[in-house]
Scaffold this active site. Structure first.
Site, PDB file in Angstrom:
ATOM      1  N   GLU A  59       0.837  -1.206   0.000  1.00  0.00           N
ATOM      2  CA  GLU A  59       0.000   0.000   0.000  1.00  0.00           C
ATOM      3  C   GLU A  59       0.871   1.255   0.000  1.00  0.00           C
ATOM      4  OE1 GLU A  59      -1.465   1.796   3.387  1.00  0.00           O
ATOM      5  OE2 GLU A  59      -0.782   0.269   4.786  1.00  0.00           O
TER       6      GLU A  59
ATOM      7  N   LYS B  74      -3.577  -1.483  15.682  1.00  0.00           N
ATOM      8  CA  LYS B  74      -3.098  -0.660  16.797  1.00  0.00           C
ATOM      9  C   LYS B  74      -4.157  -0.574  17.889  1.00  0.00           C
ATOM     10  CE  LYS B  74       0.358   2.258  14.677  1.00  0.00           C
ATOM     11  NZ  LYS B  74       0.253   2.740  13.307  1.00  0.00           N
TER      12      LYS B  74
END
Ligand code: PSU
Ligand code: MN
Length: 316
Positions: free
Chosen positions: A32, A166
């Protein structure tokens, strides 16, 4: 006999190297670009983007970084395009919702996990390596803030190698969402699902498959059963590069409180939180971030090779 690859849509601009690899059915790993434009600071970002590509090549696979450059959807970036994504100020964060407008207006976009997964799968790429997935945000019960990464992975036949999500997110709800939508989560080398900066999140992956061969057999079986959609391969950051949990927890809480006080909403939430964590760790998180992405590139490339070597592999 290898399945004949589907035609590659004309809207995608592939490098010769990526086109040849896909046509021959050689191993390819999608990468990405949001991580390059928004995730890592300049000038490290360009160097790291090149190093990630080199890590994929070193394992005998072809890297295919996705981005929109001047309105053209590129799968595989030459060095000029990589430098543009890393260095230009007019590169927007492009999720699936944003892709069409960036293309229609001739703009530049760094593709999120969701947008990259969609474009890579459209080109026929089966493996994608990244840093961290988006997920269900804390407080989503009232904000409805769930990353398009999740719904896209439920639809698109691609395997994403990541270091978990996260702890800015609600990790438990993120895993619930993936389960509901039939996206299996594989753990590499451990059962625990990692939390990006740390090796453990307090939650487990669904299954553990340590070798690339086991992972490939799992993916092959999923597609052979007509189960569409993606797979998450969670690969914890190597122990020597992990961050202390207490430090990350404290900083995450502070960043979340600031986002709430500042009224940050929509697609700005994730970049705001990631940016604050970067600042509040005074760059100490950078080495962790780089180490885990490099490790994911390695595992992704090995998986792409193993999938390529499996006889009768026929992706949906
Ligand atoms: N989480 C990370 N690092 C990232 C992102 C998420 O640890 O760089 C980026 C990825 O591009 C991901 C996107 O696809 O943020 C998710 O944004 P949102 O929550 O707005 O869907
Ligand atoms: Mn969101």
């Amino acid at each position: 006999m290898a399945a004949r690859p589907a035609p590659i849509p004309a809207a995608l601009e592939l490098t010769d190297e990526v086109r040849a690899a896909l046509t021959e059915g050689a191993p390819v790993v999608a990468l990405e670009s949001t991580i390059i434009s928004h995730g890592l600071p300049r000038p490290d970002n360009l160097r790291v983007a090149r190093e990630i590509e080199a890590a994929v090549r070193a394992q005998g696979a072809v890297p295919a970084t996705a981005a929109v450059v001047d309105g053209r959807v590129r799968i595989g970036l030459d060095d000029d395009a990589l430098a543009a994504v890393a260095g230009r100020d007019d590169v927007a964060k492009a999720g699936v919702r944003d892709l069409a407008v960036v293309v229609a207006r001739g703009g530049c976009g760094a593709t999120t996990v969701a947008a990259t997964a969609h474009l890579a799968a459209l080109a026929g790429v089966r493996v994608f390596a990244t840093g961290g997935l988006g997920g269900v945000h804390r407080g989503a019960a009232t904000t409805f803030d769930e990353s398009a990464d999740l719904v896209t992975l439920a639809r698109v036949p691609i395997t994403v190698v990541c270091a978990g999500v996260k702890s800015i997110l609600d990790i438990g709800l993120t895993l619930e969402y993936l389960e509901t939508h039939g996206v299996p989560v594989i753990g590499v080398g451990q059962k625990g699902f990692p939390a990006f900066f740390t090796r453990e999140s307090g939650f487990d992956a669904d299954f553990q498959c340590d070798s690339a061969l086991e992972q490939a057999a799992f993916i092959h079986a999923k597609w052979a059963l007509g189960l569409r959609g993606g797979v998450v391969v969670s690969n914890a950051v190597p122990a020597q590069h992990a961050m202390p949990k207490e430090e990350i927890d404290r900083i995450t809480e502070q960043a979340l409180a600031e986002a709430q006080q500042g009224g940050v909403t929509g697609k700005a939430v994730t970049p705001f939180l990631l940016g604050r964590i970067k600042e509040l760790t005074e760059g100490r998180s950078l080495a962790t971030n780089i180490a885990l992405v490099m490790h994911n590139a390695l595992i992704g490339a090995q998986l792409a090779r193993a999938l390529h070597d499996l006889p009768g592999m026929k992706p949906l």
